[in-house]
Design an enzyme around this catalytic site. Sequence first.
Site, PDB file in Angstrom:
ATOM      1  N   SER A  91       0.830  -1.190   0.000  1.00 34.10           N
ATOM      2  CA  SER A  91       0.000   0.000   0.000  1.00 34.10           C
ATOM      3  C   SER A  91       0.876   1.256   0.000  1.00 34.10           C
ATOM      4  O   SER A  91       1.591   1.505  -0.962  1.00 34.10           O
ATOM      5  CB  SER A  91      -0.954  -0.046   1.199  1.00 34.10           C
ATOM      6  OG  SER A  91      -1.990   0.895   1.068  1.00 34.10           O
ATOM      7  N   MET A  92       0.862   2.061   1.059  1.00 36.52           N
ATOM      8  CA  MET A  92       1.747   3.219   1.113  1.00 36.52           C
ATOM      9  C   MET A  92       3.197   2.828   0.846  1.00 36.52           C
ATOM     10  O   MET A  92       3.944   3.540   0.188  1.00 36.52           O
ATOM     11  CB  MET A  92       1.643   3.892   2.475  1.00 36.52           C
ATOM     12  CG  MET A  92       2.629   5.041   2.676  1.00 36.52           C
ATOM     13  SD  MET A  92       2.786   5.489   4.412  1.00 36.52           S
ATOM     14  CE  MET A  92       3.928   6.856   4.318  1.00 36.52           C
TER      15      MET A  92
END
Length: 244
Positions: A91-92
């Site tokens: 994700s991030m």
Amino acid sequence: MDEFRWLKGLGRREDAGIMLLCFHYAGGSVSMFRNWAHLLPPSIEPVAVQLPGRADRFMETPHTSMTTLVDELIEVLEPILDRPFACFGASMGARVSRALAHALRDRQLPLPRKLYVSSSTAPVLEEVVRGWNESDEELVAYMRELGGTPREVFDDDDLLSALLPILRADLTVLATHAYHPSPPLNVPVHAFAGRDDIEASPSLMAPWSEETVAGFHLDVLDTGHFLNEVGLQRVIDVISRDLG
């Protein structure tokens, strides 16, 4: 000492042929990688990157800018980039690993052998980042929608109040990092998308192919935004096959 704050060895392997830098998701910590040393073959040494503001770095102010985050990270990494390495980002963490690779190229420093990205919409799509500039109530609703957060966090006001500023800062890093078209990386990219991921569906991850001229593969997993046991095993199997 900066190295020990940023980089968490998950099991030192003197004879490992390659280092795998692991980047956690927004609001997360290196704890998501705690079992990776046992899952990966001895030829791969996983090293998790701990961002400020969480776990043993909870007294530090979390970053809200991708540029300053990556600049500080490169200072820590540069002395050890004489050994082969690859990156995995969830994700991030996928966006951080991409930004890191571009910054390394700009500085004419060694590049990762491969980028593994999961649960992250392709940067070229410039999708709106949710939650970062919304109320606490809206941010909590977003967390519930994504799943993956233990129920006890929502039931404990102290835990929740400690987590929200970290998550908001991490989402701000993503929201304020404008996409600027640049030449694709000469680094292969392997993407993992959850079939039921409402945030980064397979169709939203497919354009990660535009980030590389060195080969791209998309794995569609039977999971949501956060990897389940089967999805994690597929990630481990692919990385072990490629790097081990």
